[in-house]
Design an enzyme around this catalytic site. Sequence first.
Site, PDB file in Angstrom:
ATOM      1  N   ARG A  51       9.920 -18.436 -27.338  1.00  0.00           N
ATOM      2  CA  ARG A  51       9.592 -18.596 -28.765  1.00  0.00           C
ATOM      3  C   ARG A  51      10.045 -19.947 -29.309  1.00  0.00           C
ATOM      4  NH1 ARG A  51       7.905 -13.652 -30.898  1.00  0.00           N
ATOM      5  NH2 ARG A  51       8.872 -11.777 -30.078  1.00  0.00           N
ATOM      6  N   GLU A  82      -0.121 -15.364 -39.876  1.00  0.00           N
ATOM      7  CA  GLU A  82      -0.100 -14.775 -38.525  1.00  0.00           C
ATOM      8  C   GLU A  82      -0.065 -15.869 -37.457  1.00  0.00           C
ATOM      9  OE1 GLU A  82       0.557 -12.577 -36.590  1.00  0.00           O
ATOM     10  OE2 GLU A  82      -0.602 -10.737 -36.745  1.00  0.00           O
ATOM     11  N   ASP A  83       0.581 -15.567 -36.356  1.00  0.00           N
ATOM     12  CA  ASP A  83       0.606 -16.514 -35.257  1.00  0.00           C
ATOM     13  C   ASP A  83      -0.747 -16.587 -34.551  1.00  0.00           C
ATOM     14  OD1 ASP A  83       0.782 -13.920 -34.232  1.00  0.00           O
ATOM     15  OD2 ASP A  83       2.599 -14.273 -33.062  1.00  0.00           O
ATOM     16  N   PHE A 114      -3.101 -16.347 -22.081  1.00  0.00           N
ATOM     17  CA  PHE A 114      -1.881 -15.883 -22.732  1.00  0.00           C
ATOM     18  C   PHE A 114      -1.014 -17.091 -23.059  1.00  0.00           C
ATOM     19  CE2 PHE A 114       2.196 -13.960 -23.414  1.00  0.00           C
ATOM     20  CZ  PHE A 114       1.844 -12.848 -24.153  1.00  0.00           C
ATOM     21  N   ASP A 124      -6.026 -11.798 -31.978  1.00  0.00           N
ATOM     22  CA  ASP A 124      -6.520 -11.504 -30.632  1.00  0.00           C
ATOM     23  C   ASP A 124      -7.629 -10.452 -30.748  1.00  0.00           C
ATOM     24  OD1 ASP A 124      -6.211 -11.740 -27.735  1.00  0.00           O
ATOM     25  OD2 ASP A 124      -5.122  -9.865 -27.769  1.00  0.00           O
TER      26      ASP A 124
HETATM   27  P1  IMP Z   1      -4.257  -8.273 -32.127  1.00  0.00           P
HETATM   28  O1  IMP Z   1      -3.919  -7.056 -32.928  1.00  0.00           O
HETATM   29  O2  IMP Z   1      -4.856  -7.926 -30.790  1.00  0.00           O
HETATM   30  O3  IMP Z   1      -5.129  -9.262 -32.879  1.00  0.00           O
HETATM   31  O4  IMP Z   1      -2.919  -8.935 -31.676  1.00  0.00           O
HETATM   32  C1  IMP Z   1      -2.182  -9.723 -32.414  1.00  0.00           C
HETATM   33  C2  IMP Z   1      -0.778  -9.817 -31.826  1.00  0.00           C
HETATM   34  O5  IMP Z   1      -0.729  -9.734 -30.395  1.00  0.00           O
HETATM   35  C3  IMP Z   1      -0.237 -11.167 -32.160  1.00  0.00           C
HETATM   36  O6  IMP Z   1       0.331 -11.185 -33.447  1.00  0.00           O
HETATM   37  C4  IMP Z   1       0.753 -11.399 -31.041  1.00  0.00           C
HETATM   38  O7  IMP Z   1       1.981 -10.786 -31.371  1.00  0.00           O
HETATM   39  C5  IMP Z   1       0.171 -10.686 -29.861  1.00  0.00           C
HETATM   40  N1  IMP Z   1      -0.544 -11.622 -28.981  1.00  0.00           N
HETATM   41  C6  IMP Z   1      -1.888 -11.683 -28.765  1.00  0.00           C
HETATM   42  N2  IMP Z   1      -2.206 -12.660 -27.907  1.00  0.00           N
HETATM   43  C7  IMP Z   1      -1.050 -13.261 -27.560  1.00  0.00           C
HETATM   44  C8  IMP Z   1      -0.722 -14.380 -26.684  1.00  0.00           C
HETATM   45  O8  IMP Z   1      -1.567 -15.037 -26.065  1.00  0.00           O
HETATM   46  N3  IMP Z   1       0.605 -14.698 -26.612  1.00  0.00           N
HETATM   47  C9  IMP Z   1       1.569 -14.023 -27.279  1.00  0.00           C
HETATM   48  N4  IMP Z   1       1.321 -12.985 -28.102  1.00  0.00           N
HETATM   49  C10 IMP Z   1       0.019 -12.604 -28.241  1.00  0.00           C
HETATM   50 MG    MG Z   2       2.304 -11.247 -33.962  1.00  0.00          MG
END
Ligand code: IMP
Ligand code: MG
Length: 176
Positions: free
Chosen positions: A164, A98-99, A151, A102
Amino acid sequence: MPALPDVRILLTADEIHTRVAAMAAAIRHDIRGDLHLIAVLKGAFVFLADLARALGGPVSLDFLAVSSYADGATAPGQVRLLKDLDSPLEDRDVLIVEDIIDTGFTLTYLRGLLGVRRPRSLRTAALLNKPSRRRVPVPIDYIGFDIEDRFVVGYGLDWGERYRELPYIGVVDHVR
Ligand code: IMP
Ligand code: MG
């Protein structure tokens, strides 16, 4: 077309490269043999490419895609599968790539989805982690960097499908 907002560098390409190598070493310490990498599209594609090459040893790859609340398509906490894997996970050592983690909703959903497919092991490597944003607790085995609630873009991560391709991770001015 309006000019794109400026990006301030948070993590340089060198810092990322060094950290990815260390993560690969930690992963290979735990799993020596065949490792099945599952990247979450699209954000993880750059991290996957670097991690797969840093890992050495045998790896196979697969991809899935989910919709995230960040796209405005669903309510917070709602995750939808857009593209499933091509191959089964049974008896494989699986690593979710995963990138960024959050709120934790996406990873929680993925661990549930993949866990029932009877992998031998199921671990997660996330390049970035925003602990202060967590809404649901979820285990992450390998974390690249803990970052503050900003962000971020670049190295696969986007803001409205832009940035990207940046080789570094940066903060977009005026965004959260
Ligand atoms: P989560 O389900 O809230 O943990 O979100 C995960 C996804 O939200 C990541 O895989 C990203 O695609 C997106 N995301 C969350 N924070 C960021 C950010 O700071 N920049 C870009 N994408 C984000
Ligand atoms: Mg993602």
